[in-house]
Design a protein around this motif. Structure first.
Motif, mmCIF file in Angstrom:
data_model
loop_
_atom_site.group_PDB
_atom_site.id
_atom_site.type_symbol
_atom_site.label_atom_id
_atom_site.label_comp_id
_atom_site.label_asym_id
_atom_site.label_seq_id
_atom_site.Cartn_x
_atom_site.Cartn_y
_atom_site.Cartn_z
ATOM 1 N N ASN A 108 0.848 -1.189 0.000
ATOM 2 C CA ASN A 108 0.000 0.000 0.000
ATOM 3 C C ASN A 108 0.882 1.237 0.000
ATOM 4 O O ASN A 108 1.278 1.757 1.045
ATOM 5 C CB ASN A 108 -0.912 -0.010 1.238
ATOM 6 N N ASN A 109 1.187 1.714 -1.199
ATOM 7 C CA ASN A 109 2.085 2.852 -1.360
ATOM 8 C C ASN A 109 1.374 4.125 -1.789
ATOM 9 O O ASN A 109 1.870 5.222 -1.524
ATOM 10 C CB ASN A 109 3.173 2.497 -2.381
ATOM 11 N N ALA A 110 0.226 4.026 -2.444
ATOM 12 C CA ALA A 110 -0.448 5.212 -2.978
ATOM 13 C C ALA A 110 -0.711 6.228 -1.870
ATOM 14 O O ALA A 110 -1.176 5.877 -0.788
ATOM 15 C CB ALA A 110 -1.762 4.811 -3.647
ATOM 16 N N GLY A 111 -0.400 7.470 -2.151
ATOM 17 C CA GLY A 111 -0.630 8.520 -1.162
ATOM 18 C C GLY A 111 -0.299 9.877 -1.743
ATOM 19 O O GLY A 111 0.286 9.989 -2.827
ATOM 20 N N ILE A 112 -0.675 10.909 -1.009
ATOM 21 C CA ILE A 112 -0.385 12.278 -1.430
ATOM 22 C C ILE A 112 0.177 13.051 -0.250
ATOM 23 O O ILE A 112 -0.043 12.699 0.909
ATOM 24 C CB ILE A 112 -1.640 13.006 -1.967
ATOM 25 N N GLY A 113 0.907 14.096 -0.552
ATOM 26 C CA GLY A 113 1.467 14.955 0.477
ATOM 27 C C GLY A 113 0.540 16.100 0.823
ATOM 28 O O GLY A 113 -0.471 16.326 0.158
ATOM 29 N N ASN A 151 2.686 -1.466 4.347
ATOM 30 C CA ASN A 151 2.169 -0.113 4.176
ATOM 31 C C ASN A 151 3.327 0.871 4.154
ATOM 32 O O ASN A 151 4.254 0.767 4.949
ATOM 33 C CB ASN A 151 1.214 0.242 5.319
ATOM 34 N N VAL A 152 3.266 1.832 3.246
ATOM 35 C CA VAL A 152 4.298 2.867 3.190
ATOM 36 C C VAL A 152 3.847 4.021 4.066
ATOM 37 O O VAL A 152 2.906 4.744 3.742
ATOM 38 C CB VAL A 152 4.565 3.316 1.745
ATOM 39 N N CYS A 153 4.513 4.162 5.195
ATOM 40 C CA CYS A 153 4.195 5.195 6.174
ATOM 41 C C CYS A 153 5.186 6.357 5.984
ATOM 42 O O CYS A 153 5.526 6.705 4.850
ATOM 43 C CB CYS A 153 4.242 4.578 7.572
ATOM 44 N N ALA A 167 -1.974 7.828 11.444
ATOM 45 C CA ALA A 167 -3.069 6.869 11.330
ATOM 46 C C ALA A 167 -2.612 5.600 10.619
ATOM 47 O O ALA A 167 -3.012 4.488 10.990
ATOM 48 C CB ALA A 167 -4.244 7.503 10.588
ATOM 49 N N VAL A 168 -1.762 5.732 9.611
ATOM 50 C CA VAL A 168 -1.249 4.558 8.899
ATOM 51 C C VAL A 168 -0.430 3.677 9.842
ATOM 52 O O VAL A 168 -0.545 2.446 9.817
ATOM 53 C CB VAL A 168 -0.398 4.987 7.689
ATOM 54 N N LEU A 169 0.378 4.288 10.696
ATOM 55 C CA LEU A 169 1.180 3.515 11.640
ATOM 56 C C LEU A 169 0.289 2.755 12.619
ATOM 57 O O LEU A 169 0.483 1.551 12.848
ATOM 58 C CB LEU A 169 2.126 4.445 12.399
ATOM 59 N N ALA A 170 -0.702 3.441 13.191
ATOM 60 C CA ALA A 170 -1.618 2.778 14.116
ATOM 61 C C ALA A 170 -2.423 1.689 13.406
ATOM 62 O O ALA A 170 -2.652 0.598 13.965
ATOM 63 C CB ALA A 170 -2.552 3.805 14.754
ATOM 64 N N LEU A 171 -2.845 1.969 12.187
ATOM 65 C CA LEU A 171 -3.599 0.987 11.406
ATOM 66 C C LEU A 171 -2.749 -0.251 11.129
ATOM 67 O O LEU A 171 -3.238 -1.383 11.199
ATOM 68 C CB LEU A 171 -4.066 1.626 10.099
ATOM 69 N N THR A 172 -1.481 -0.045 10.824
ATOM 70 C CA THR A 172 -0.580 -1.178 10.559
ATOM 71 C C THR A 172 -0.525 -2.113 11.756
ATOM 72 O O THR A 172 -0.630 -3.343 11.613
ATOM 73 C CB THR A 172 0.826 -0.658 10.225
ATOM 74 N N ARG A 173 -0.353 -1.554 12.940
ATOM 75 C CA ARG A 173 -0.265 -2.384 14.142
ATOM 76 C C ARG A 173 -1.581 -3.121 14.404
ATOM 77 O O ARG A 173 -1.592 -4.304 14.768
ATOM 78 C CB ARG A 173 0.111 -1.517 15.331
ATOM 79 N N ALA A 222 13.803 -2.195 1.606
ATOM 80 C CA ALA A 222 13.171 -2.440 2.906
ATOM 81 C C ALA A 222 11.789 -3.075 2.736
ATOM 82 O O ALA A 222 11.415 -3.988 3.475
ATOM 83 C CB ALA A 222 13.071 -1.138 3.695
ATOM 84 N N VAL A 223 11.033 -2.578 1.763
ATOM 85 C CA VAL A 223 9.716 -3.152 1.492
ATOM 86 C C VAL A 223 9.855 -4.616 1.091
ATOM 87 O O VAL A 223 9.114 -5.490 1.559
ATOM 88 C CB VAL A 223 8.991 -2.360 0.391
ATOM 89 N N ALA A 224 10.817 -4.901 0.228
ATOM 90 C CA ALA A 224 11.014 -6.280 -0.221
ATOM 91 C C ALA A 224 11.381 -7.191 0.946
ATOM 92 O O ALA A 224 10.930 -8.342 1.018
ATOM 93 C CB ALA A 224 12.096 -6.332 -1.296
ATOM 94 N N TYR A 225 12.199 -6.690 1.863
ATOM 95 C CA TYR A 225 12.527 -7.499 3.041
ATOM 96 C C TYR A 225 11.264 -7.823 3.839
ATOM 97 O O TYR A 225 11.011 -8.990 4.178
ATOM 98 C CB TYR A 225 13.531 -6.775 3.933
ATOM 99 N N LEU A 226 10.451 -6.806 4.128
ATOM 100 C CA LEU A 226 9.255 -7.021 4.947
ATOM 101 C C LEU A 226 8.233 -7.911 4.241
ATOM 102 O O LEU A 226 7.476 -8.628 4.905
ATOM 103 C CB LEU A 226 8.620 -5.683 5.308
ATOM 104 N N ALA A 227 8.207 -7.853 2.926
ATOM 105 C CA ALA A 227 7.228 -8.646 2.168
ATOM 106 C C ALA A 227 7.681 -10.060 1.905
ATOM 107 O O ALA A 227 6.869 -10.916 1.549
ATOM 108 C CB ALA A 227 6.926 -7.958 0.832
ATOM 109 N N GLY A 228 8.969 -10.330 2.090
ATOM 110 C CA GLY A 228 9.522 -11.592 1.649
ATOM 111 C C GLY A 228 9.693 -12.644 2.722
ATOM 112 O O GLY A 228 9.463 -12.403 3.913
#
Length: 245
Positions: A73-78, A123-125, A145-151, A212-218
């Motif tokens: 989940n990477n999609a996002g805006i600043g 998730n990309v936080c 919110a993304v961090l709390a949602l991840t946990r 880092a994403v690949a590590y967490l996903a793999g």
């Protein structure tokens, strides 16, 4: 690590540029079949703020590849400004994309992930979730919110065999940052300031976040669940003395 994703299917949202593109390329290089979801320029066109569009895109990926094992989940805006600088409509727009976008994709993908032997959500936080940054009230709220949602997601789904984690990048050299720099009164001074606030003295490369994403996903992170992995040049944890000449 080439080949550690052989046979696996991954969805990467916002994968047409920036961090998402780097993630898609990294997972592909490691053997995954990658479905890039974005607003344009990809086979699976999807607006993550549209639940019906999300469900159609996830179903299309499952039909095309026969399975879904990884969701990034990477999609996002600043967003810029203090708490007073954005109206309700802008708050709702950013939260809808940055937070509910993750909810929609995860909700649609979970039936497929639950039957995968290698299921992972990443998730990309952002460092903005854990550090108080000036002029980032709305963005920080969304990433907090993304961090709390991840946990919470990790707790809900670990016994279903679905690992959930997130990365918390620092300031990454992406097209969005490039546009911010272009709009600054002194782009060179602004870039220097962004580099200086990260202890290693430079912007983070999108490829570093992708690793880092690949590590967490793999498969190498099979016992890693519910964590945030900083990729920020030490910004979150280091307190260096001022540099001397």
């Amino acid at each position: 690590m080439s080949g550690d994703f052989d046979g696996l299917v991954a969805i990467v949202t916002g994968g047409a540029s920036g961090i998402g593109r780097a993630v898609a390329e990294e997972l592909t290089a490691r053997g995954a079949q990658v479905a890039v979801l974005d607003l344009a320029g990809t086979e699976f066109v999807c607006d993550v703020t549209d639940d019906a569009a999300v469900r159609r895109a996830v179903a299309a990926v499952a039909d095309r590849f026969g399975r879904i094992d990884v969701l990034v989940n990477n999609a996002g805006i600043g967003a810029q400004g203090t708490v007073a600088d954005n109206d309700d409509a802008e708050w709702l727009r950013v939260l809808d994309l940055n937070v509910l976008g993750i909810v929609r994709l995860s909700r649609a993908a979970l039936p497929h992930l639950r039957v995968s032997p290698s299921a992972a959500i990443v998730n990309v936080c952002s460092i903005a979730a854990t550090a108080g940054l000036p002029q980032r009230a709305l963005y920080s709220a969304s990433k907090g919110a993304v961090l709390a949602l991840t946990r919470a997601m990790a707790a809900d789904h670990v016994r279903e065999g679905v690992r959930v984690n997130c990365v918390t990048p620092g300031t990454v050299d992406t097209p969005w940052i490039g546009r911010l720099l272009d709009a600054a009164p002194d782009p060179e001074a602004e870039r220097a300031a962004l580099c200086a606030r990260q202890p290693h003295g430079r912007l983070v490369a999108a490829e570093e976040v992708a690793h880092a994403v690949a590590y967490l996903a793999g498969p190498a992170s099979g016992s890693t669940v519910g964590i945030e992995l900083p990729v920020d040049g030490g910004m979150a944890g280091l307190r260096l003395r001022p540099a001397t000449s």
